[in-house]
Scaffold this motif. Structure first.
Motif, PDB file in Angstrom:
ATOM      1  N   LEU A   1       0.825  -1.208   0.000  1.00  0.00           N
ATOM      2  CA  LEU A   1       0.000   0.000   0.000  1.00  0.00           C
ATOM      3  C   LEU A   1       0.865   1.266   0.000  1.00  0.00           C
ATOM      4  N   ILE A   2       1.981   1.233   0.707  1.00  0.00           N
ATOM      5  CA  ILE A   2       2.881   2.389   0.732  1.00  0.00           C
ATOM      6  C   ILE A   2       3.511   2.592  -0.636  1.00  0.00           C
TER       7      ILE A   2
ATOM      8  N   ARG B   1       2.320   1.725  -3.478  1.00  0.00           N
ATOM      9  CA  ARG B   1       1.304   2.214  -4.401  1.00  0.00           C
ATOM     10  C   ARG B   1       1.045   3.699  -4.157  1.00  0.00           C
ATOM     11  N   ALA B   2       1.088   4.131  -2.884  1.00  0.00           N
ATOM     12  CA  ALA B   2       0.865   5.544  -2.568  1.00  0.00           C
ATOM     13  C   ALA B   2       2.021   6.425  -3.051  1.00  0.00           C
TER      14      ALA B   2
ATOM     15  N   ARG C   1       3.454   6.211  -5.885  1.00  0.00           N
ATOM     16  CA  ARG C   1       3.198   6.440  -7.314  1.00  0.00           C
ATOM     17  C   ARG C   1       4.500   6.531  -8.120  1.00  0.00           C
TER      18      ARG C   1
ATOM     19  N   ILE D   1       5.063  10.442   1.029  1.00  0.00           N
ATOM     20  CA  ILE D   1       3.609  10.307   0.944  1.00  0.00           C
ATOM     21  C   ILE D   1       2.981  11.343   1.869  1.00  0.00           C
ATOM     22  N   THR D   2       1.722  11.635   1.650  1.00  0.00           N
ATOM     23  CA  THR D   2       1.044  12.626   2.483  1.00  0.00           C
ATOM     24  C   THR D   2       0.472  11.944   3.726  1.00  0.00           C
TER      25      THR D   2
ATOM     26  N   ASP E   1      -2.630  10.029   2.913  1.00  0.00           N
ATOM     27  CA  ASP E   1      -2.331   8.692   2.383  1.00  0.00           C
ATOM     28  C   ASP E   1      -2.047   7.731   3.529  1.00  0.00           C
TER      29      ASP E   1
ATOM     30  N   ASN F   1      -5.290   6.724   5.120  1.00  0.00           N
ATOM     31  CA  ASN F   1      -6.014   5.753   4.283  1.00  0.00           C
ATOM     32  C   ASN F   1      -5.418   4.353   4.428  1.00  0.00           C
ATOM     33  N   ILE F   2      -4.093   4.273   4.430  1.00  0.00           N
ATOM     34  CA  ILE F   2      -3.427   2.979   4.598  1.00  0.00           C
ATOM     35  C   ILE F   2      -3.742   2.423   5.986  1.00  0.00           C
TER      36      ILE F   2
ATOM     37  N   CYS G   1       7.340   2.354   6.611  1.00  0.00           N
ATOM     38  CA  CYS G   1       7.852   3.472   5.799  1.00  0.00           C
ATOM     39  C   CYS G   1       9.349   3.659   6.039  1.00  0.00           C
TER      40      CYS G   1
END
Length: 167
Positions: free
Chosen positions: A80-81, A83-84, A86, A104-105, A108, A111-112, A136
Motif C-alpha cells: 500500500l505504501i 502504491r501511494a 506512485r 507520501i502525504t 495517504d 487511508n493505509i 515506511c
C-alpha cells in the motif's frame, strides 16, 4: 478410493505474486491443481484483479468452493505504501535494491491505516499508524517530507490526535 468431494467446503490458498502479471503456472499448479481448477484460468483472473498493484509484490487469497475460484487481494502495508508513492514501474530484472526516497502525504498514511486496521495488533489507530510508519522507515520513504521516526514522535506526543480521531 479418495474421499468424496464436498461441494460446500470452502478452501483458501494464498500466493504472493507481482501485480498485473499472472503468477507462473509452475508455482500455481501444485497449489490449486488438487482442487480440479485450471491454473491458467486462475492466473489470468489474478492478473486482472491485481492491476491496481502493477509492478508491486502483493498477496492474493484464492477462495475455492465447488470447483470455482474467486480471487481477492490481501493488502500488506508495504504494498500500500509503494502504491501511494506512485513511482514509475521498474524492470525487476535490471533494477535491483531500489531505495524508495519519495514522500507520501499524511492523508495517504491515514487511508493505509484504515485499510490495515483490522489486521493490526495495536489497540488504537495511533498504534496502527506507528506500525505503518515503521514500514515506511524500512522502505526509505518519508511522510510529508519528515522521516518516519519524527512522525512517530509527533503521533505519540498527541500532535495529530484530532486528525486520527476523525479518521
Amino acid at each position: 478410493m479418495p474421499p468424496k468431494f464436498d461441494p460446500e467446503q470452502v478452501n483458501y490458498v494464498y500466493i504472493k505474486c507481482i501485480g498485473g502479471q499472472p503468477p507462473p503456472t509452475a508455482n500455481l499448479a501444485p497449489k490449486i491443481g488438487a482442487f480440479g481448477i485450471a491454473p491458467k484460468k486462475v492466473g489470468d483472473q489474478i492478473a486482472a484483479d491485481t492491476v491496481s498493484f502493477k509492478g508491486i509484490k502483493c498477496h492474493v487469497a484464492i477462495r475455492i468452493q465447488n470447483r470455482q475460484a474467486t480471487t481477492s487481494i490481501v493488502p500488506s502495508a508495504s504494498a500500500l505504501i509503494l502504491r501511494a508513492l506512485r513511482e514509475p514501474i521498474r524492470d525487476r530484472k535490471k533494477e535491483k535494491n531500489v531505495k524508495h526516497s519519495g514522500s507520501i502525504t499524511f492523508s495517504d498514511l491515514l487511508n493505509i491505516g484504515q485499510q490495515m486496521r483490522e489486521r493490526s495488533l495495536a489497540k488504537e489507530m495511533s498504534g496502527t499508524l506507528c506500525e505503518i510508519l515503521g514500514t515506511c522507515h524500512s522502505i526509505g520513504c518519508k511522510v510529508d517530507g519528515l522521516p518516519a521516526p519524527e512522525m512517530i514522535a509527533k503521533i505519540r506526543s498527541g500532535e495529530f490526535d484530532e486528525l486520527i480521531g476523525a479518521a
